[in-house]
Design a protein around this motif. Sequence first.
Motif, PDB file in Angstrom:
ATOM      1  N   LEU A  29      -8.914  -6.742 -39.392  1.00 35.70           N
ATOM      2  CA  LEU A  29      -8.853  -7.676 -38.259  1.00 35.70           C
ATOM      3  C   LEU A  29      -9.393  -9.049 -38.645  1.00 35.70           C
ATOM      4  N   ILE A  30     -10.510  -9.042 -39.348  1.00 28.68           N
ATOM      5  CA  ILE A  30     -11.148 -10.301 -39.745  1.00 28.68           C
ATOM      6  C   ILE A  30     -10.265 -11.040 -40.756  1.00 28.68           C
ATOM      7  N   GLU A  31      -9.718 -10.283 -41.726  1.00 33.71           N
ATOM      8  CA  GLU A  31      -8.889 -10.915 -42.763  1.00 33.71           C
ATOM      9  C   GLU A  31      -7.509 -11.304 -42.237  1.00 33.71           C
ATOM     10  N   ARG A  32      -6.891 -10.406 -41.463  1.00 35.22           N
ATOM     11  CA  ARG A  32      -5.515 -10.625 -41.004  1.00 35.22           C
ATOM     12  C   ARG A  32      -5.428 -11.668 -39.896  1.00 35.22           C
ATOM     13  N   ASP A  33      -6.325 -11.547 -38.906  1.00 31.70           N
ATOM     14  CA  ASP A  33      -6.230 -12.400 -37.718  1.00 31.70           C
ATOM     15  C   ASP A  33      -7.217 -13.561 -37.733  1.00 31.70           C
ATOM     16  N   GLY A  34      -8.054 -13.622 -38.774  1.00 35.69           N
ATOM     17  CA  GLY A  34      -9.017 -14.718 -38.869  1.00 35.69           C
ATOM     18  C   GLY A  34     -10.076 -14.684 -37.776  1.00 35.69           C
ATOM     19  N   LEU A  35     -10.385 -13.479 -37.277  1.00 36.21           N
ATOM     20  CA  LEU A  35     -11.378 -13.357 -36.201  1.00 36.21           C
ATOM     21  C   LEU A  35     -12.786 -13.319 -36.774  1.00 36.21           C
ATOM     22  N   ASP A  36     -13.755 -13.755 -35.964  1.00 30.93           N
ATOM     23  CA  ASP A  36     -15.138 -13.551 -36.377  1.00 30.93           C
ATOM     24  C   ASP A  36     -15.524 -12.109 -36.039  1.00 30.93           C
ATOM     25  N   HIS A  37     -16.685 -11.688 -36.511  1.00 28.81           N
ATOM     26  CA  HIS A  37     -17.103 -10.291 -36.370  1.00 28.81           C
ATOM     27  C   HIS A  37     -17.160  -9.864 -34.904  1.00 28.81           C
ATOM     28  N   GLU A  38     -17.714 -10.725 -34.046  1.00 21.28           N
ATOM     29  CA  GLU A  38     -17.882 -10.385 -32.624  1.00 21.28           C
ATOM     30  C   GLU A  38     -16.531 -10.213 -31.926  1.00 21.28           C
ATOM     31  N   SER A  39     -15.585 -11.131 -32.193  1.00 20.93           N
ATOM     32  CA  SER A  39     -14.255 -11.045 -31.570  1.00 20.93           C
ATOM     33  C   SER A  39     -13.516  -9.799 -32.042  1.00 20.93           C
ATOM     34  N   ALA A  40     -13.644  -9.495 -33.334  1.00 24.39           N
ATOM     35  CA  ALA A  40     -12.992  -8.303 -33.884  1.00 24.39           C
ATOM     36  C   ALA A  40     -13.559  -7.042 -33.231  1.00 24.39           C
ATOM     37  N   LEU A  41     -14.875  -7.023 -33.058  1.00 25.55           N
ATOM     38  CA  LEU A  41     -15.542  -5.860 -32.457  1.00 25.55           C
ATOM     39  C   LEU A  41     -15.104  -5.670 -31.004  1.00 25.55           C
ATOM     40  N   ASP A  54       8.596  13.179 -27.437  1.00 21.48           N
ATOM     41  CA  ASP A  54       8.729  14.571 -27.887  1.00 21.48           C
ATOM     42  C   ASP A  54       7.551  14.966 -28.773  1.00 21.48           C
ATOM     43  N   LYS A  55       7.120  14.037 -29.617  1.00 25.11           N
ATOM     44  CA  LYS A  55       5.966  14.257 -30.495  1.00 25.11           C
ATOM     45  C   LYS A  55       5.194  12.946 -30.605  1.00 25.11           C
ATOM     46  N   ILE A  56       3.909  13.068 -30.974  1.00 26.47           N
ATOM     47  CA  ILE A  56       3.075  11.870 -31.134  1.00 26.47           C
ATOM     48  C   ILE A  56       2.452  11.860 -32.526  1.00 26.47           C
ATOM     49  N   VAL A  57       2.589  10.715 -33.191  1.00 27.35           N
ATOM     50  CA  VAL A  57       2.013  10.503 -34.522  1.00 27.35           C
ATOM     51  C   VAL A  57       0.930   9.435 -34.403  1.00 27.35           C
ATOM     52  N   VAL A  58      -0.258   9.743 -34.913  1.00 33.73           N
ATOM     53  CA  VAL A  58      -1.365   8.776 -34.906  1.00 33.73           C
ATOM     54  C   VAL A  58      -1.633   8.310 -36.335  1.00 33.73           C
ATOM     55  N   VAL A  59      -1.761   6.992 -36.498  1.00 35.81           N
ATOM     56  CA  VAL A  59      -2.121   6.404 -37.793  1.00 35.81           C
ATOM     57  C   VAL A  59      -3.627   6.175 -37.784  1.00 35.81           C
ATOM     58  N   TYR A  60      -4.306   6.770 -38.766  1.00 34.37           N
ATOM     59  CA  TYR A  60      -5.770   6.715 -38.793  1.00 34.37           C
ATOM     60  C   TYR A  60      -6.281   5.814 -39.917  1.00 34.37           C
ATOM     61  N   ALA A  61      -7.258   4.980 -39.565  1.00 36.06           N
ATOM     62  CA  ALA A  61      -8.053   4.229 -40.541  1.00 36.06           C
ATOM     63  C   ALA A  61      -9.491   4.266 -40.035  1.00 36.06           C
ATOM     64  N   THR A  62     -10.453   4.078 -40.909  1.00 39.85           N
ATOM     65  CA  THR A  62     -11.849   4.073 -40.463  1.00 39.85           C
ATOM     66  C   THR A  62     -12.123   2.786 -39.679  1.00 39.85           C
ATOM     67  N   SER A  63     -13.147   2.806 -38.839  1.00 40.70           N
ATOM     68  CA  SER A  63     -13.477   1.604 -38.054  1.00 40.70           C
ATOM     69  C   SER A  63     -13.874   0.450 -38.973  1.00 40.70           C
ATOM     70  N   GLU A  64     -14.484   0.776 -40.119  1.00 40.44           N
ATOM     71  CA  GLU A  64     -14.846  -0.274 -41.086  1.00 40.44           C
ATOM     72  C   GLU A  64     -13.584  -0.942 -41.643  1.00 40.44           C
ATOM     73  N   GLN A  65     -12.573  -0.122 -41.948  1.00 41.96           N
ATOM     74  CA  GLN A  65     -11.307  -0.674 -42.447  1.00 41.96           C
ATOM     75  C   GLN A  65     -10.616  -1.519 -41.379  1.00 41.96           C
ATOM     76  N   GLN A  66     -10.651  -1.038 -40.138  1.00 46.54           N
ATOM     77  CA  GLN A  66     -10.041  -1.794 -39.038  1.00 46.54           C
ATOM     78  C   GLN A  66     -10.707  -3.162 -38.886  1.00 46.54           C
ATOM     79  N   MET A  67     -12.044  -3.173 -38.902  1.00 48.07           N
ATOM     80  CA  MET A  67     -12.789  -4.430 -38.763  1.00 48.07           C
ATOM     81  C   MET A  67     -12.423  -5.397 -39.889  1.00 48.07           C
ATOM     82  N   LYS A  68     -12.414  -4.879 -41.106  1.00 45.47           N
ATOM     83  CA  LYS A  68     -12.117  -5.714 -42.277  1.00 45.47           C
ATOM     84  C   LYS A  68     -10.711  -6.319 -42.162  1.00 45.47           C
TER      85      LYS A  68
END
Length: 200
Positions: A143-155, A127-141
């Motif tokens: 991903l790396i901290e939460r999932d233990g990914l290296d920069h290339e895998s996160a990208l 019925d409606k759509i809600v989008v959660v926004y974060a900057t790509s820099e925040q997403q990368m940070k």
Amino acid sequence: MIIGLTGGIASGKSAVAAMFEKRGAHVINFDVLARVVVEPDMPAWKDIVAHFGTDILNEDRTLNRAKLGDIVFSDVQQRKALESFIYPQLFVEYNRRIEEIRSKDPNAIVFADVPLLFEIRLQSMFDKIVVVYATSEQQMKRLIERDGLDHESALKRLNAQMPLEQKMQQADYVIHNTGSLQETEADVNETWNTLSRLKQ
């Protein structure tokens, strides 16, 4: 009322979903459903193993998500194959849960937390759509901290999804998860109050 909740990887969808749940929403998380339908010997699990081979299994026969992730985030065709095995089963489980919620609470506001809502064109389901926004820099940070990914895998994971700016253009509401927790809560509160009024 059924609301599609989406965003980018590591944009904070789960945290925002929990905030809506605290206010009385029912939440169905597609990531959780996806784990349920790929448990050993389930139909989707059998299809995945037949396609990708037993190398993507752990010793207990569960899927090795890291190995599978490396394959599907490097190859669009392999990702589409994986989705074709999972999604049909996932929607069966999703519909079952929707019916279960409606039978107990006909006026429920249900949030479906769907990471790839736009990518797999599910807009018409909601019925409606809600989008959660974060900057790509925040997403990368995150991903790396939460999932233990290296920069290339996160990208790779970030680039496998539609840019958040495009998703925002198609949203009915946007929750900005770029500042403090209180600021995110304020956005959630405003959206919840609007949706509650629409439901009446």
